[in-house]
Design a protein around this motif. Sequence first.
Motif, PDB file in Angstrom:
ATOM      1  N   VAL A   3      42.402  12.087  -4.208  1.00  0.00           N
ATOM      2  CA  VAL A   3      42.071  12.948  -5.334  1.00  0.00           C
ATOM      3  C   VAL A   3      41.965  14.405  -4.897  1.00  0.00           C
ATOM      4  O   VAL A   3      41.350  14.714  -3.876  1.00  0.00           O
ATOM      5  CB  VAL A   3      40.732  12.490  -5.962  1.00  0.00           C
ATOM      6  CG1 VAL A   3      40.247  13.521  -6.957  1.00  0.00           C
ATOM      7  CG2 VAL A   3      40.911  11.151  -6.637  1.00  0.00           C
ATOM      8  N   GLU A   4      42.568  15.303  -5.678  1.00  0.00           N
ATOM      9  CA  GLU A   4      42.434  16.734  -5.451  1.00  0.00           C
ATOM     10  C   GLU A   4      41.677  17.326  -6.626  1.00  0.00           C
ATOM     11  O   GLU A   4      42.111  17.214  -7.768  1.00  0.00           O
ATOM     12  CB  GLU A   4      43.813  17.386  -5.314  1.00  0.00           C
ATOM     13  CG  GLU A   4      44.568  16.975  -4.053  1.00  0.00           C
ATOM     14  CD  GLU A   4      45.871  17.744  -3.877  1.00  0.00           C
ATOM     15  OE1 GLU A   4      46.072  18.716  -4.637  1.00  0.00           O
ATOM     16  OE2 GLU A   4      46.652  17.376  -3.005  1.00  0.00           O
ATOM     17  N   ALA A  42      29.514  -8.747 -21.197  1.00  0.00           N
ATOM     18  CA  ALA A  42      30.249  -7.644 -21.810  1.00  0.00           C
ATOM     19  C   ALA A  42      31.332  -7.107 -20.870  1.00  0.00           C
ATOM     20  O   ALA A  42      31.146  -7.046 -19.654  1.00  0.00           O
ATOM     21  CB  ALA A  42      29.293  -6.518 -22.194  1.00  0.00           C
ATOM     22  N   ARG A  43      32.450  -6.716 -21.465  1.00  0.00           N
ATOM     23  CA  ARG A  43      33.577  -6.137 -20.733  1.00  0.00           C
ATOM     24  C   ARG A  43      33.708  -4.676 -21.147  1.00  0.00           C
ATOM     25  O   ARG A  43      33.750  -4.363 -22.340  1.00  0.00           O
ATOM     26  CB  ARG A  43      34.872  -6.904 -21.021  1.00  0.00           C
ATOM     27  CG  ARG A  43      34.767  -8.393 -20.701  1.00  0.00           C
ATOM     28  CD  ARG A  43      36.041  -9.149 -21.033  1.00  0.00           C
ATOM     29  NE  ARG A  43      37.121  -8.809 -20.115  1.00  0.00           N
ATOM     30  CZ  ARG A  43      37.296  -9.366 -18.917  1.00  0.00           C
ATOM     31  NH1 ARG A  43      36.425 -10.285 -18.482  1.00  0.00           N
ATOM     32  NH2 ARG A  43      38.302  -9.028 -18.148  1.00  0.00           N
ATOM     33  N   VAL A  44      33.773  -3.794 -20.149  1.00  0.00           N
ATOM     34  CA  VAL A  44      33.749  -2.358 -20.410  1.00  0.00           C
ATOM     35  C   VAL A  44      34.905  -1.680 -19.691  1.00  0.00           C
ATOM     36  O   VAL A  44      35.132  -1.921 -18.497  1.00  0.00           O
ATOM     37  CB  VAL A  44      32.411  -1.733 -19.939  1.00  0.00           C
ATOM     38  CG1 VAL A  44      32.406  -0.228 -20.194  1.00  0.00           C
ATOM     39  CG2 VAL A  44      31.230  -2.406 -20.635  1.00  0.00           C
ATOM     40  N   VAL A  45      35.623  -0.834 -20.418  1.00  0.00           N
ATOM     41  CA  VAL A  45      36.680  -0.020 -19.822  1.00  0.00           C
ATOM     42  C   VAL A  45      36.322   1.444 -20.033  1.00  0.00           C
ATOM     43  O   VAL A  45      36.074   1.881 -21.161  1.00  0.00           O
ATOM     44  CB  VAL A  45      38.056  -0.318 -20.453  1.00  0.00           C
ATOM     45  CG1 VAL A  45      39.105   0.671 -19.934  1.00  0.00           C
ATOM     46  CG2 VAL A  45      38.484  -1.741 -20.139  1.00  0.00           C
ATOM     47  N   TYR A  46      36.271   2.181 -18.950  1.00  0.00           N
ATOM     48  CA  TYR A  46      36.037   3.621 -18.987  1.00  0.00           C
ATOM     49  C   TYR A  46      37.363   4.355 -18.832  1.00  0.00           C
ATOM     50  O   TYR A  46      38.280   3.874 -18.159  1.00  0.00           O
ATOM     51  CB  TYR A  46      35.129   4.062 -17.840  1.00  0.00           C
ATOM     52  CG  TYR A  46      33.706   3.571 -17.911  1.00  0.00           C
ATOM     53  CD1 TYR A  46      32.793   4.160 -18.781  1.00  0.00           C
ATOM     54  CD2 TYR A  46      33.251   2.545 -17.086  1.00  0.00           C
ATOM     55  CE1 TYR A  46      31.469   3.739 -18.819  1.00  0.00           C
ATOM     56  CE2 TYR A  46      31.938   2.117 -17.114  1.00  0.00           C
ATOM     57  CZ  TYR A  46      31.047   2.718 -17.979  1.00  0.00           C
ATOM     58  OH  TYR A  46      29.750   2.304 -18.017  1.00  0.00           O
ATOM     59  N   CYS A  47      37.437   5.555 -19.416  1.00  0.00           N
ATOM     60  CA  CYS A  47      38.629   6.386 -19.263  1.00  0.00           C
ATOM     61  C   CYS A  47      38.219   7.848 -19.182  1.00  0.00           C
ATOM     62  O   CYS A  47      37.385   8.306 -19.961  1.00  0.00           O
ATOM     63  CB  CYS A  47      39.574   6.171 -20.449  1.00  0.00           C
ATOM     64  SG  CYS A  47      41.018   7.258 -20.441  1.00  0.00           S
ATOM     65  N   ASP A  48      38.812   8.569 -18.238  1.00  0.00           N
ATOM     66  CA  ASP A  48      38.587  10.005 -18.121  1.00  0.00           C
ATOM     67  C   ASP A  48      39.781  10.607 -17.398  1.00  0.00           C
ATOM     68  O   ASP A  48      40.573   9.883 -16.789  1.00  0.00           O
ATOM     69  CB  ASP A  48      37.283  10.313 -17.363  1.00  0.00           C
ATOM     70  CG  ASP A  48      36.695  11.662 -17.770  1.00  0.00           C
ATOM     71  OD1 ASP A  48      37.289  12.695 -17.400  1.00  0.00           O
ATOM     72  OD2 ASP A  48      35.654  11.689 -18.451  1.00  0.00           O
ATOM     73  N   ASN A  49      39.901  11.946 -17.469  1.00  0.00           N
ATOM     74  CA  ASN A  49      41.022  12.594 -16.793  1.00  0.00           C
ATOM     75  C   ASN A  49      40.590  13.565 -15.703  1.00  0.00           C
ATOM     76  O   ASN A  49      41.428  14.224 -15.095  1.00  0.00           O
ATOM     77  CB  ASN A  49      41.902  13.353 -17.811  1.00  0.00           C
ATOM     78  CG  ASN A  49      41.223  14.612 -18.353  1.00  0.00           C
ATOM     79  OD1 ASN A  49      39.993  14.684 -18.395  1.00  0.00           O
ATOM     80  ND2 ASN A  49      41.998  15.590 -18.780  1.00  0.00           N
ATOM     81  N   ASP A  50      39.275  13.670 -15.461  1.00  0.00           N
ATOM     82  CA  ASP A  50      38.812  14.572 -14.403  1.00  0.00           C
ATOM     83  C   ASP A  50      38.863  13.851 -13.065  1.00  0.00           C
ATOM     84  O   ASP A  50      38.248  12.790 -12.912  1.00  0.00           O
ATOM     85  CB  ASP A  50      37.382  15.037 -14.697  1.00  0.00           C
ATOM     86  CG  ASP A  50      36.880  16.050 -13.674  1.00  0.00           C
ATOM     87  OD1 ASP A  50      37.688  16.489 -12.838  1.00  0.00           O
ATOM     88  OD2 ASP A  50      35.697  16.408 -13.717  1.00  0.00           O
ATOM     89  N   PRO A  51      39.577  14.410 -12.074  1.00  0.00           N
ATOM     90  CA  PRO A  51      39.665  13.741 -10.776  1.00  0.00           C
ATOM     91  C   PRO A  51      38.322  13.436 -10.135  1.00  0.00           C
ATOM     92  O   PRO A  51      38.197  12.457  -9.396  1.00  0.00           O
ATOM     93  CB  PRO A  51      40.465  14.740  -9.929  1.00  0.00           C
ATOM     94  CG  PRO A  51      41.284  15.506 -10.920  1.00  0.00           C
ATOM     95  CD  PRO A  51      40.405  15.628 -12.131  1.00  0.00           C
ATOM     96  N   ILE A  52      37.287  14.242 -10.425  1.00  0.00           N
ATOM     97  CA  ILE A  52      35.990  13.969  -9.796  1.00  0.00           C
ATOM     98  C   ILE A  52      35.394  12.673 -10.343  1.00  0.00           C
ATOM     99  O   ILE A  52      34.649  11.976  -9.652  1.00  0.00           O
ATOM    100  CB  ILE A  52      35.002  15.148  -9.971  1.00  0.00           C
ATOM    101  CG1 ILE A  52      33.864  15.036  -8.940  1.00  0.00           C
ATOM    102  CG2 ILE A  52      34.438  15.202 -11.371  1.00  0.00           C
ATOM    103  CD1 ILE A  52      32.965  16.242  -8.867  1.00  0.00           C
ATOM    104  N   VAL A  53      35.735  12.321 -11.585  1.00  0.00           N
ATOM    105  CA  VAL A  53      35.269  11.045 -12.124  1.00  0.00           C
ATOM    106  C   VAL A  53      35.943   9.905 -11.374  1.00  0.00           C
ATOM    107  O   VAL A  53      35.311   8.904 -11.019  1.00  0.00           O
ATOM    108  CB  VAL A  53      35.552  10.951 -13.637  1.00  0.00           C
ATOM    109  CG1 VAL A  53      35.037   9.623 -14.189  1.00  0.00           C
ATOM    110  CG2 VAL A  53      34.896  12.114 -14.382  1.00  0.00           C
ATOM    111  N   LEU A  54      37.230  10.065 -11.113  1.00  0.00           N
ATOM    112  CA  LEU A  54      37.950   9.059 -10.322  1.00  0.00           C
ATOM    113  C   LEU A  54      37.323   8.910  -8.947  1.00  0.00           C
ATOM    114  O   LEU A  54      37.166   7.803  -8.430  1.00  0.00           O
ATOM    115  CB  LEU A  54      39.423   9.452 -10.200  1.00  0.00           C
ATOM    116  CG  LEU A  54      40.290   8.580  -9.285  1.00  0.00           C
ATOM    117  CD1 LEU A  54      40.329   7.138  -9.780  1.00  0.00           C
ATOM    118  CD2 LEU A  54      41.706   9.142  -9.189  1.00  0.00           C
ATOM    119  N   ALA A  55      36.935  10.033  -8.351  1.00  0.00           N
ATOM    120  CA  ALA A  55      36.351   9.978  -7.011  1.00  0.00           C
ATOM    121  C   ALA A  55      35.050   9.185  -6.976  1.00  0.00           C
ATOM    122  O   ALA A  55      34.673   8.638  -5.942  1.00  0.00           O
ATOM    123  CB  ALA A  55      36.107  11.395  -6.495  1.00  0.00           C
TER     124      ALA A  55
END
Length: 269
Positions: free
Chosen positions: A9-10, A99-112
């Motif tokens: 991730v950058e 419960a089944r949960v899916v998160y979504c985001d586009n900020d690389p720091i969230v991925l990190a």
Amino acid sequence: MTGQDPQTVEIDTSKPHPARMYDWFLGGKDNYPVDEQMAQQLLALDARGRDMARVNRAFMHRATRWLAEKGVRQFLDIGSGIPTEPNLHQIAQGTAPDARVVYCDNDPIVLAHAAALLRSTPEGATEYIQADARKPDAILEAAGKILDFDRPIALSLLALLHFVDDEDGAADLVDRLVERLPSGSYLVLSHTTGDFDPEGAAQARAMYKARGMTLRPRSRAELTAFFHGLELVEPGVSLSADWRPELGEVIDVPGVEPIPGYAGVARKR
């Protein structure tokens, strides 16, 4: 986990990012000086910025718990932000361990930090998608690998739509996502507003624009329009702090002026 390898991730620290600013308002440490600088400037417009974040977070807790108690077992949280405990999956699985949960985001720091989003109960599941909220088809395709779109899903767009302008397709985005949800699903929204301080909201919007970002505060009527065709749950679209406070986690804020944010939950027939 769908998307990039967290090890590669950058993170762009040259300009502020809403997810990192929100983290700063909540007292987190996953932000940078550029985020704090803009957050401080926003506090100069309204000193209750931290309270706004906390009130929004408390609404998420109440709404998620209410949905799980109503029997919802699948959650799709778009614009999830940096993990802050308790997160949505912890609230949902605290009531319904399967419960089944899916998160979504586009900020690389969230991925990190996505590993913190994936600590599921053994009975349930959590997954993270790295994707732009303005690409609903890609999100739906990835989410369909974890969630069953033949069974009810709670779609959460919390403090997200005010970063998508009308001309960028905010209404179409919501419609596309809701269209794919089966009967018995729910849409959960929270949103900042300029209803109580139009001048301050205009200044904040200009501040975002100067940094190449979008801020689109909306009125109560404009937020209500996103729920068209759905059955609003009582009390309808209300101030975030006023949405079912009897469920707990009410944030005590100083003064008598309302925290400028609306929220609502609605069911798809």
